[in-house]
Design a protein around this motif. Sequence first.
Motif, short mmCIF file in Angstrom:
data_model
loop_
_atom_site.label_atom_id
_atom_site.label_comp_id
_atom_site.label_asym_id
_atom_site.label_seq_id
_atom_site.Cartn_x
_atom_site.Cartn_y
_atom_site.Cartn_z
N ASP A 295 0.79 -1.21 0.05
CA ASP A 295 0.13 0.01 -0.06
C ASP A 295 0.91 1.34 0.15
O ASP A 295 0.66 2.17 -0.95
CB ASP A 295 -0.85 0.02 1.39
CG ASP A 295 -2.14 -0.87 0.88
OD1 ASP A 295 -2.47 -1.38 0.01
OD2 ASP A 295 -2.72 -1.29 2.11
N VAL A 296 1.99 1.47 0.78
CA VAL A 296 2.70 2.40 1.06
C VAL A 296 3.51 2.87 -0.59
O VAL A 296 3.58 3.87 -0.84
CB VAL A 296 3.62 2.27 2.09
CG1 VAL A 296 4.94 3.45 1.93
CG2 VAL A 296 3.08 2.26 3.47
N ASN A 297 3.91 1.61 -1.06
CA ASN A 297 4.73 1.74 -2.08
C ASN A 297 3.68 2.15 -3.49
O ASN A 297 4.23 2.91 -4.33
CB ASN A 297 5.28 0.34 -2.56
CG ASN A 297 6.21 0.17 -3.70
OD1 ASN A 297 7.29 0.80 -3.41
ND2 ASN A 297 6.03 -0.30 -4.80
N GLU A 298 2.49 1.60 -3.40
CA GLU A 298 1.63 2.00 -4.48
C GLU A 298 1.25 3.57 -4.42
O GLU A 298 0.89 4.19 -5.20
CB GLU A 298 0.32 1.21 -4.43
CG GLU A 298 0.55 -0.24 -4.83
CD GLU A 298 1.09 -0.08 -6.13
OE1 GLU A 298 0.52 0.39 -7.16
OE2 GLU A 298 2.38 -0.88 -6.32
N GLN A 299 1.11 4.06 -3.14
CA GLN A 299 0.82 5.48 -3.02
C GLN A 299 1.85 6.61 -3.14
O GLN A 299 1.69 7.59 -3.49
CB GLN A 299 0.31 5.74 -1.61
CG GLN A 299 -1.19 5.07 -1.27
CD GLN A 299 -1.58 5.06 -0.01
OE1 GLN A 299 -1.30 5.87 0.90
NE2 GLN A 299 -2.33 4.12 0.57
N GLN A 300 3.12 6.11 -2.96
CA GLN A 300 4.33 6.99 -3.01
C GLN A 300 4.46 7.58 -4.37
O GLN A 300 4.75 8.96 -4.14
CB GLN A 300 5.65 6.28 -2.62
CG GLN A 300 6.80 7.03 -2.02
CD GLN A 300 6.36 7.48 -0.61
OE1 GLN A 300 5.35 7.03 0.07
NE2 GLN A 300 7.14 8.39 -0.24
N PRO A 301 4.18 6.99 -5.49
CA PRO A 301 4.57 7.86 -6.81
C PRO A 301 3.61 9.00 -6.67
O PRO A 301 3.97 10.16 -7.30
CB PRO A 301 4.41 6.79 -7.90
CG PRO A 301 4.52 5.65 -7.24
CD PRO A 301 4.21 5.62 -5.93
N GLY A 302 2.47 8.99 -6.29
CA GLY A 302 1.55 10.01 -6.36
C GLY A 302 1.94 11.30 -5.47
O GLY A 302 1.48 12.41 -5.63
N ARG A 303 2.75 11.06 -4.49
CA ARG A 303 3.19 12.06 -3.86
C ARG A 303 4.01 12.95 -4.27
O ARG A 303 4.05 14.39 -4.19
CB ARG A 303 3.98 11.55 -2.36
CG ARG A 303 2.82 10.81 -1.51
CD ARG A 303 3.71 10.31 -0.12
NE ARG A 303 2.85 9.89 0.84
CZ ARG A 303 2.22 10.66 1.77
NH1 ARG A 303 2.72 11.95 1.70
NH2 ARG A 303 1.50 10.04 2.41
N LEU A 308 4.20 18.52 -6.88
CA LEU A 308 4.44 19.34 -8.15
C LEU A 308 3.18 20.28 -8.11
O LEU A 308 3.52 21.43 -8.58
CB LEU A 308 4.46 18.33 -9.36
CG LEU A 308 4.38 18.88 -10.79
CD1 LEU A 308 5.59 19.59 -10.92
CD2 LEU A 308 4.06 17.89 -11.89
N HIS A 309 1.97 19.58 -7.70
CA HIS A 309 1.03 21.02 -7.88
C HIS A 309 1.06 21.87 -6.95
O HIS A 309 0.76 23.09 -7.00
CB HIS A 309 -0.25 20.08 -7.39
CG HIS A 309 -0.93 19.23 -8.53
ND1 HIS A 309 -1.37 19.88 -9.53
CD2 HIS A 309 -1.28 17.91 -8.62
CE1 HIS A 309 -1.85 18.74 -10.47
NE2 HIS A 309 -1.84 17.63 -9.82
#
Length: 428
Positions: A295-303, A308-309
Motif C-alpha cells: 500500500d505504501v509503495n503504491e501511494q508513494q509515486p502520487g506524492r 508538483l501541484h
Amino acid sequence: MESTILNISVIGGGYVGLVTASCFAYLGHTVRIVEIDTKKAELINKGIPPIYEEKLEDILKQTSGKNLSAQSHYEGIDDADIIFICVGTPPQDDGSADLTYITRASESIGSALKGSEKYHVITVKSTVPPGTTESVVIPAVMKSLGDTSDSVGFCMNPEFLREGRAIDDFLHPDRIVIGGSSEKAISVVQKAYEKLDALVITTSLKAAEMIKYTSNAFLATKISFSNEIGNICKRIGIDVYEVMKGVGYDHRINPYFLNAGLGFGGSCFPKDVMALIKLAEKNGENPILLKSVIDVNEQQPGRIIQVLHTRIGDIRGKRIAVLGLAFKDNTDDVRDSRSIPVIDELLTQGAIVSAFDPMATESMKKIFPDITYHTNAGDALEGADACLVLTEWPEFSKLTDEFNRMKSPVIIEGRRILSCSGIEGVCW
C-alpha cells in the motif's frame, strides 16, 4: 586440488538464466542454455547479450563458442550433472505466482532425461512459492521421466542478484543457499560453486524457497518503512536522510535500503511480496504488514505529483521534464518502474512530458510511445516548467548548468541524487 568441472544446463535464457549460465561458464564449467527464443539464442552464441547488464558482454565474449552455448531445444541435456530451471514466474491477475513455465520446463526436462543412466540434479533457481519444488517440479519431472528410481535429485538454489550488479553478486555472494531432497543432490550443486569464497547454507527445499521470498519481502519492507518515515519527516520539516543516517549506524539495522523516495519497482520485489501475500492468505493468514508494504509503495509515486501541484498548480499544458525511466540505475529494465505511474498521471492531467534516461528509452517507448524522448538531459530540460528526477543515475548528480535551460527552476527529486541547491524531495 583442482576444481570439479561440471556439465550444466540452464533452462531459460532470460535475466537470471543468462547471468547464471555466463558466470558458471566463467568459472570453468561447460554450460548449455535452453532458450526457446531462437533469436535470443543466436545472439548469445555470437557473444552478444540480449539484455544490458554490466560486465555481462565481457563474460559472454570470453565464453560463448567455447564452454557456453545456447539452443532452442532440450536435446542433449541428458549429459548434464545439474539442470537449473531459470524460467519466469510472472504474477497472475490476483497477484499469485504463475507456475505455468515451471511446469512446462519440468515436463520437458523429464522427457529429455528418459532413458539416461546418469545421475542428474534438477535445481530450481526461479523464485517460486514454498512447496513448489515438491508439489509441482518433482511430480512433473517424474511423470514425464516415467521412472521412480533415484536417478535424479532435486534442489532449490535461489538467486540474490541485483540488476546492474548481478555479475558481481554472483561471483561474490553474501551467501549461497541450497535446499535439497538429499545430501547427494546438495553435494553436487555445492561443487558448481567450489571456486567461490562464500558461506553455503543448506536447508530443506521449502526453507530455501521461503528464504528467497523472505529476503525480498524484508528489503521491500525496509523501503516502505523508510518512505513512511520520510512522509512524516516532510510534514514536520525534518530531513529524513539525516534521520536514516543516524538510524543506519545501529548494527541491528544497518544503512542499506533506508533511502526514502518513490518506492520499489523492478521484476522482483512487487511480484514477490504479492505472491507471499497470496500464499499467506491461501494458508489462512492475513499478512497485515506485507499488505501495508504494498500500500505504501503504491501511494508513494502520487506524492511527487502532489508536490508538483504545490509548486506550480494546475499542470495541464505544462511541460514537465522527467529524468530517469528505468526502475533503478545501471539497467534498461522498466518493469514496475515508479516512473510509469508518475508519467501516466502526468498525461492523465494533461501535462506535456519530455523524458530522458541513459539506457531505458527504448523500453519505455513500448509503454508510452507518444511522449517526447531526448538523448540527453539538457534537451529534455529545455523550456520545462518543472523537472522530476525519478531514477538515481549517478550522472544526474553532475547536472548543473543544464537546469538553466528550464523555463522555471522547479526541480523535485524522487531519488536523492542531485547535488545542486534549491531541490525539493518527494519526502524530504
